[in-house]
Design an enzyme around this catalytic site. Sequence first.
Site, mmCIF file in Angstrom:
data_model
loop_
_atom_site.group_PDB
_atom_site.id
_atom_site.type_symbol
_atom_site.label_atom_id
_atom_site.label_comp_id
_atom_site.label_asym_id
_atom_site.label_seq_id
_atom_site.Cartn_x
_atom_site.Cartn_y
_atom_site.Cartn_z
ATOM 1 N N HIS A 311 0.121 2.136 22.331
ATOM 2 C CA HIS A 311 -0.515 2.501 23.604
ATOM 3 C C HIS A 311 -1.587 1.469 23.910
ATOM 4 C CE1 HIS A 311 -2.702 4.893 26.598
ATOM 5 N NE2 HIS A 311 -1.584 5.589 26.717
ATOM 6 N N ASP A 368 4.677 10.354 24.787
ATOM 7 C CA ASP A 368 6.083 10.386 25.177
ATOM 8 C C ASP A 368 7.038 10.574 24.001
ATOM 9 O OD1 ASP A 368 5.780 10.037 27.926
ATOM 10 O OD2 ASP A 368 5.301 7.936 27.610
#
Length: 433
Positions: A311, A368
């Site tokens: 991320h 996700d």
Amino acid sequence: MNEKNSGTFTLINDKTGDKYTLPIISGTTGPDVIDVRRLYSETDHFTFDPGYTSTGSCESSLTYIDGDRGILLHRGYPIEELAEQSNFLELAHLLLFGELPNQKESEKFVHDITYHTMLHEQLMNFYRGFRRDAHPMAIMCGVVGALSAFYHDSTDINDAHARMVASYRLIAKMPTIAAMAYKYSLGQPFNYPQNNLSYAENFLQMLFAVPSEEYKINPVLARAMDRLLILHADHEQNASTSTVRLAGSSGANPFACIAAGIASLWGPAHGGANEAVLNMLTEIGHKSRVSEFVKKAKDKNDPFRLMGFGHRVYKNYDPRAKVMMQSCHEVLDDLGIDDPLLELAMELETIAREDEYFIERNLYPNVDFYSGIILKAMGFPSSMFTVLFAVARTTGWIAQWKEMIEDPTQKIGRPRQLYTGPTARTYTPLEQR
Ligand code: ACO
């Protein structure tokens, strides 16, 4: 403005020896910022930061992320506590107004949102103009953009009441719009909202009920949907939120701004990663092939990356991913689904988290990684995954938009550039070229 001055930062121009002193500003927590607002007028220089990796674009009191420690707070409350103890509309109130509602405020807010869930009947005709195989995100962009044509009485951004009505309308109508996009793709009749149901229950009903049989709300699925909405509600100044703010900075109406946010979210680098995780797990196919794919992800000559890992901001476990994994187990257990993809995902996480490559680079599962598995179990096709994200994020977008409009220092967003094209030259007539 809640900022405070905390010293200065001095820049020295190596060419001229000139020194420029810039103020340092502190928020309530997180890194200080160097205030460069007067830099151009005083030094004739711009800052250069494509991708805004070192640029704070606004002051905000909605959401705080500490990516190194894996912390996400909304108005100071940790996301884990909100996901466990709160509900989506309570979070919407918190984001919009700064505080959790008391009993009376909660009842009024839920009532007001609930009574805005229906769509203007004329909007049905919009859907019928789309192809049945249209991507639901394409329909979302079109229908949400069209809302200002139907709710013109709440487009005056200078009127606080109109801003509130527009915010309520957007939060209330988004599940209806999304469910209708889904039903249209299936060729099934649209379901009207039912005001006796909670926000998440009503959304499930509009998505999955059919007129020919009774639809029973599964409380585990309703809770999972509510959590999913909470986990995606806001994430400070990401691409789609910045898009909403930039569009709104010109004075555009809130419906148009949210349509711009939906367009930005649609991109695979932003809202589409959970679909990519499912595709990757399907491609891996079996636990025995996990090591092979981890090896591929580490190979610099191979473009393959472990989807759902890493991320830009989190260099630790994404706190939303932990809640999502727990929700994933609850949903699969309740539905009695033994999805080998979940087992595979857990195996992949274990192997990757013990691997030096992932440890050194602080690559952890992101939000996700598990969400696609839950959504698949709940019966959603992958084309709907980003739509659900948009429904949740509308709350953050509209709260960020409202915060911006109510900020007295707000100006139109207008970045500058480093020009690298030709310098001034004389026009050459066609016959001389
Ligand atoms: N698999 C393998 N290696 C990775 C991965 C991954 N998923 N993510 C990062 N790396 C490696 C990079 O190759 C790089 O290695 P190097 O230093 O040896 O060159 C290092 O880790 C740093 O990666 P960057 O690409 O510089 O990190 P950045 O912050 O720019 O990228 C991103 C973040 C885009 C999310 C990236 O981690 C990625 O592509 N992940 C997979 C896609 C994904 O899951 N996206 C969803 C994000 S969450 C969301 O949007 C809601």
